[in-house]
Write a protein that holds these residues in place. Structure first.
Motif, PDB file in Angstrom:
ATOM      1  N   GLY A   1     -10.944   3.767  24.627  1.00  0.00           N
ATOM      2  CA  GLY A   1     -10.092   2.750  24.026  1.00  0.00           C
ATOM      3  C   GLY A   1     -10.677   2.235  22.719  1.00  0.00           C
ATOM      4  O   GLY A   1      -9.973   2.084  21.714  1.00  0.00           O
ATOM      5  N   TYR A   2     -11.995   1.977  22.723  1.00  0.00           N
ATOM      6  CA  TYR A   2     -12.664   1.520  21.502  1.00  0.00           C
ATOM      7  C   TYR A   2     -12.615   2.603  20.425  1.00  0.00           C
ATOM      8  O   TYR A   2     -12.270   2.336  19.266  1.00  0.00           O
ATOM      9  N   ILE A   3     -12.965   3.831  20.802  1.00  0.00           N
ATOM     10  CA  ILE A   3     -13.009   4.935  19.833  1.00  0.00           C
ATOM     11  C   ILE A   3     -11.620   5.195  19.253  1.00  0.00           C
ATOM     12  O   ILE A   3     -11.464   5.394  18.040  1.00  0.00           O
ATOM     13  N   HIS A   4     -10.601   5.182  20.117  1.00  0.00           N
ATOM     14  CA  HIS A   4      -9.230   5.417  19.647  1.00  0.00           C
ATOM     15  C   HIS A   4      -8.821   4.363  18.633  1.00  0.00           C
ATOM     16  O   HIS A   4      -8.220   4.669  17.589  1.00  0.00           O
ATOM     17  N   SER A   5      -9.184   3.104  18.894  1.00  0.00           N
ATOM     18  CA  SER A   5      -8.855   2.017  17.975  1.00  0.00           C
ATOM     19  C   SER A   5      -9.553   2.204  16.622  1.00  0.00           C
ATOM     20  O   SER A   5      -8.932   2.084  15.558  1.00  0.00           O
ATOM     21  N   GLU A   6     -10.859   2.516  16.658  1.00  0.00           N
ATOM     22  CA  GLU A   6     -11.624   2.683  15.425  1.00  0.00           C
ATOM     23  C   GLU A   6     -11.150   3.904  14.631  1.00  0.00           C
ATOM     24  O   GLU A   6     -10.986   3.843  13.408  1.00  0.00           O
ATOM     25  N   LEU A   7     -10.955   5.015  15.324  1.00  0.00           N
ATOM     26  CA  LEU A   7     -10.531   6.232  14.622  1.00  0.00           C
ATOM     27  C   LEU A   7      -9.115   6.084  14.072  1.00  0.00           C
ATOM     28  O   LEU A   7      -8.807   6.616  13.000  1.00  0.00           O
ATOM     29  N   SER A   8      -8.249   5.379  14.796  1.00  0.00           N
ATOM     30  CA  SER A   8      -6.881   5.160  14.295  1.00  0.00           C
ATOM     31  C   SER A   8      -6.910   4.364  13.001  1.00  0.00           C
ATOM     32  O   SER A   8      -6.221   4.696  12.032  1.00  0.00           O
ATOM     33  N   GLU A   9      -7.717   3.309  12.996  1.00  0.00           N
ATOM     34  CA  GLU A   9      -7.854   2.487  11.783  1.00  0.00           C
ATOM     35  C   GLU A   9      -8.425   3.318  10.637  1.00  0.00           C
ATOM     36  O   GLU A   9      -7.944   3.233   9.494  1.00  0.00           O
ATOM     37  N   ALA A  10      -9.440   4.137  10.941  1.00  0.00           N
ATOM     38  CA  ALA A  10     -10.067   4.975   9.913  1.00  0.00           C
ATOM     39  C   ALA A  10      -9.067   6.004   9.379  1.00  0.00           C
ATOM     40  O   ALA A  10      -8.979   6.240   8.162  1.00  0.00           O
ATOM     41  N   PHE A  11      -8.322   6.615  10.288  1.00  0.00           N
ATOM     42  CA  PHE A  11      -7.339   7.638   9.920  1.00  0.00           C
ATOM     43  C   PHE A  11      -6.285   7.047   8.985  1.00  0.00           C
ATOM     44  O   PHE A  11      -5.940   7.642   7.957  1.00  0.00           O
ATOM     45  N   GLU A  12      -5.790   5.877   9.337  1.00  0.00           N
ATOM     46  CA  GLU A  12      -4.757   5.237   8.518  1.00  0.00           C
ATOM     47  C   GLU A  12      -5.302   4.868   7.147  1.00  0.00           C
ATOM     48  O   GLU A  12      -4.602   4.989   6.132  1.00  0.00           O
ATOM     49  N   TYR A  13      -6.547   4.416   7.098  1.00  0.00           N
ATOM     50  CA  TYR A  13      -7.126   4.040   5.800  1.00  0.00           C
ATOM     51  C   TYR A  13      -7.248   5.265   4.896  1.00  0.00           C
ATOM     52  O   TYR A  13      -6.873   5.219   3.718  1.00  0.00           O
ATOM     53  N   ILE A  14      -7.758   6.371   5.453  1.00  0.00           N
ATOM     54  CA  ILE A  14      -7.892   7.598   4.651  1.00  0.00           C
ATOM     55  C   ILE A  14      -6.512   8.040   4.162  1.00  0.00           C
ATOM     56  O   ILE A  14      -6.331   8.404   2.988  1.00  0.00           O
ATOM     57  N   LYS A  15      -5.545   8.028   5.054  1.00  0.00           N
ATOM     58  CA  LYS A  15      -4.196   8.484   4.702  1.00  0.00           C
ATOM     59  C   LYS A  15      -3.607   7.645   3.566  1.00  0.00           C
ATOM     60  O   LYS A  15      -2.992   8.173   2.629  1.00  0.00           O
ATOM     61  N   GLN A  16      -3.828   6.336   3.627  1.00  0.00           N
ATOM     62  CA  GLN A  16      -3.294   5.445   2.590  1.00  0.00           C
ATOM     63  C   GLN A  16      -3.935   5.696   1.227  1.00  0.00           C
ATOM     64  O   GLN A  16      -3.312   5.464   0.192  1.00  0.00           O
TER      65      GLN A  16
END
Length: 797
Positions: free
Chosen positions: A279-294
């Motif tokens: 749950g923690y990893i999914h939250s962190e990676l999702s945030e990271a993924f969205e930042y890179i994409k933006q």
């Protein structure tokens, strides 16, 4: 749906097939060189030319210099000084910086522009290393401590990004599960962040405006973290035994879907013992993924996602191999290695949407295998133990049954020859750096596993060409000046992270044990036939003392007195009591309706709410008098020392009263930063000062050291108060043990109301740095103080 998602969905498998075909051609070319042994003649000539610089003939000068023994590289500062003294520092930095430009930045060393940048970097490094070597013996280099990094951030105007990444790195460290190598995971993440920063710096020049430079560096830190997070929480996690086989499969599919669609899927029906971690990893990676994409430019989005898919797919194909299966082909073994070793650095450039750089992709593609084969050779013993499939472990296990297998050690030298002659066009600097690194890797491996194990390994891998191998081993035994700065940093950082983890563990263990000791000593006994009013005072005092207090102040005094100054633990118990009595009294007064009007303190209802304001006031006075009595009972020290301590304590109590009066007087007014600093020091800093200075007085240390302790206390106290102000607006009441938002309700000026949350955070970190810098003025290494300051700025209550 964003057009980028359609592009990525249509082409990921085609991207991988195209990359796979390119890798197959590269492998086939190398294999042809192995079969014909065509690389040996050229590389032999290269080594003979190279060794002229690295094998010294005997002379009187060499006999004299032999007396100047090379220090162990673990002694970082002495090693740097030795390099400078022996005239080797410039060459050492030249090969080290050149290698970083080749490996991490994909540059060609023979380019005039690259040569200019390398010379400039060497000059800066030389100056900084020698300056730190002269002043920093026994201390960590600036780039390995929070103070040094934050000071750099201030110069670049990127404090907010550095504060953000400090918090992220701390969170990652706290969530790395047992069974994974925490130090290596953190090191790799930090290395990626630095790598992305280097790429961004290389894209700028002297004409870049300061505001633009700050913006791009801020973005680089966040992008570096976002990309680097995949190393501990994708690569390392899937390589570990933390997740079950089903969880690994589910996790891999989740990541693959994100790279194919451009959208991170939810966890869905994920369950099991690792749910909290995932749950923690999914939250962190999702945030990271969205930042890179933006941050991706529309015209280069597909490049980043395509390379990421190739990287992950190659890793995944490599990861599922098992050493017990004996039918893998050479293509199965080497193609994923070629792809993942090149893709990782291609992504580091595409993640910042850098413009095309002529030759970068080709150089990076061919260079990756050179790095990977060297790393896999170094990790061979551990990989064999873990049953991991690499070209080396597989060859070790099956080379007698499978004569068709490519020998990875021989392939490594074919790769080197190809790099020198085909990729870098026989450039002398490239040859120098590549061979330096190759021989250095063998030397380090030999030192680590021992001569016997090293020779046994080489008998298997170097049997095909004994004459060439003899030449290599002469170089390993006799060649000098092949050390690299990045290896020194790697070793130093791993040791630093391990040491820091040990010290932090000791810090919290000490905190816990001393806190228990202090708690046992605080409460007042109630003798029989006690007058009712005194019993009420004792009950009220004990109620306040029984709250869930942190006991930071007396703990600090115990550590300084017992651990640092060697005072008898029993002898300073009265001092510990007095400090906690004084502090608790100050909290009782602070909470009164006439002052801050707090309803909760230390997780309990405040004293005046339980009894009355009058009883609370009298209890505070009672605790102050008991504190003075405790100080007067310090009977194991010189009378004049104890009297001086009591006088000092009285002055500090006066200052704390003044600080509280200043605070009350400031209600409803907007203070300047200087005024607020004064209020906070007198309210909070003087208490920290007393905790540091009083045991020092009992130990009769020098006035110079006491002055340094006072400076530490000043800045640590203000940092502590700023953190309190930040927690008052962003903390959790259940964690804090008191309501949040009190300052706003009471119309109190504080650091957040004056500077805003970001400005207050910057001010707190500046005081943290000043406290740490003052700590360097003390002639002793007080690890507890360093970690206490980390606790002050990172605490959640």
């Amino acid at each position: 749906m964003h057009p980028m998602n359609e592009i990525v969905r249509e082409h990921p498998h085609a991207d991988y097939q195209q990359a796979e075909q390119k890798a197959a051609r590269y492998l086939s070319s190398l294999h042809d060189q192995l079969k014909s042994q065509s690389y040996v003649t050229a590389l032999t000539a290269d080594i003979h030319e190279w060794k002229k610089k690295h094998i010294r003939r005997f002379s009187v000068l060499s006999l004299w210099s032999a007396g100047k023994k090379k220090p162990d590289t673990q002694d970082y500062y002495r090693y740097i000084q030795w390099l400078n003294y022996s005239g080797k520092l410039d060459d050492y930095l030249d090969r080290s910086v050149s290698y970083i430009y080749m490996r991490d930045l994909g540059k060609a060393p023979d380019s005039p522009d690259t040569q200019k940048r390398i010379r400039r970097t060497i000059a800066d490094l030389n100056q900084n290393l020698l300056k730190s070597a002269r002043s920093g013996a026994g201390k960590e280099p600036d780039f390995m401590n929070l103070t040094g990094v934050y000071r750099w951030a201030q110069k670049e105007g990127i404090e907010a990004a550095v504060i953000w990444v400090f918090a992220k790195l701390r969170s990652v460290a706290a969530h790395i599960p047992e069974g994974m190598n925490a130090e290596h995971a953190q090191r790799k993440l930090i290395k990626i962040i630095v790598g992305v920063i280097l790429h961004v710096i290389e894209e700028m020049d002297g004409d870049t405006a300061p505001v633009e430079r700050s913006r791009r560096l801020d973005e680089a830190i966040r992008l570096g973290y976002s990309y680097g997070l995949t190393y501990p929480f994708v690569d390392d996690l899937l390589d570990s035994r933390i997740l079950t086989a089903r969880e690994k499969e589910q996790y891999s599919e989740l990541i693959r879907e994100a790279l194919v669609t451009g959208i991170v899927p939810g966890l869905g029906g994920w369950s099991g013992q690792n749910m909290k971690l995932i749950g923690y990893i999914h939250s962190e990676l999702s945030e990271a993924f969205e930042y890179i994409k933006q941050q991706q430019h529309p015209e280069t989005q597909h490049i980043f996602f395509g390379q990421s898919y190739v990287f992950f797919q190659a890793q995944d194909m490599d990861r599922v191999k098992v050493l017990t299966r004996g039918d893998y082909t050479n293509e199965d073994l080497f193609i994923p290695v070629i792809l993942k070793s090149s893709s990782s650095r291609l992504i580091a450039r595409s993640v910042i949407s850098a413009p095309a750089d002529e030759g970068f992709e080709e150089r990076t593609f061919f260079f990756g295998l050179y790095n990977q084969l060297a790393d896999d050779f170094a990790d061979m013993t551990e990989d064999m133990r873990d049953g991991a499939v690499t070209p080396y472990t597989y060859y070790l296990k099956y080379h007698e049954q499978r004569p068709d297998l490519i020998n990875p050690f021989e392939l490594y030298w074919a790769v080197i020859s190809n790099l020198i002659h085909s990729v870098y066009h026989s450039d002398a600097k490239s040859r120098e750096v590549i061979l330096d690194r190759a021989i250095n890797g063998l030397k380090r491996y030999k030192e680590r596993v021992g001569t016997e194990k090293y020779n046994e390994t080489l008998r298997i891998f170097a049997a095909g060409n004994p004459e060439f191998n003899r030449l290599i081993q002469i170089m390993v035994d006799k060649a000098d000046d092949v050390d690299f700065f990045d290896k020194l940093l790697r070793d130093r950082m791993i040791e630093h992270l391990k040491k820091d983890a040990r010290e932090q563990k000791e810090f919290f263990a000490t905190f816990k044990s001393v806190r228990s000791l202090i708690n046992e000593e605080l409460l007042f006994a109630k003798p029989q036939d006690l007058p009712a009013m005194k019993e009420q005072l004792i009950d009220a005092a004990n109620y306040s003392l029984e709250g869930d207090g942190k006991r930071v102040r007396p703990i600090l005094t115990w550590v300084m007195g017992v651990k640092e100054y060697g005072l008898e633990p029993a002898a300073i118990i009265p001092l510990l009591r007095s400090l906690e009595y004084m502090h608790t009294a100050s909290l009782i007064f602070d909470d009164l309706p006439s002052q801050d009007n707090a309803s909760t303190r230390r997780g309990r209802t405040t004293l005046h709410e339980i009894h009355s304001s009058a009883v609370a006031e009298l209890t505070g006075l009672y605790l102050i008098q008991k504190a003075i009595g405790e100080q007067a009972s310090l009977d194991r020290f010189k009378a004049e020392t104890v009297l001086a301590l009591i006088r000092y304590s009285a002055r500090k109590a006066e200052e704390m009263c003044m600080g509280q009066a200043m605070d009350l007087d400031a209600k409803g007014r907007t203070l300047t930063l200087e005024q607020l600093n004064n209020v906070c020091f007198y309210k909070t800093g003087v208490a920290f000062e007393a905790c540091l200075v009083m045991p020092a007085m009992l130990a009769e240390v020098s006035d110079t050291e006491i002055a340094a302790l006072q400076k530490i206390a000043y800045h640590m106290g203000i940092a502590f108060q700023i953190k309190d102000d930040l927690l008052d607006v962003e903390g959790d009441m259940h964690v804090l043990g008191k309501p949040v938002g009190n300052d706003a309700v009471n119309n109190n000026s504080n650091f957040v109301s004056i500077l805003g949350q970001e400005g207050a955070s910057k001010e707190m970190w500046d005081h943290y740095c000043k406290a740490n810098e003052a700590l360097r003025g003390i002639p002793r290494n007080i690890a507890f103080l360093k970690h206490l300051m980390n606790y002050v700025v990172n605490r959640e209550r």
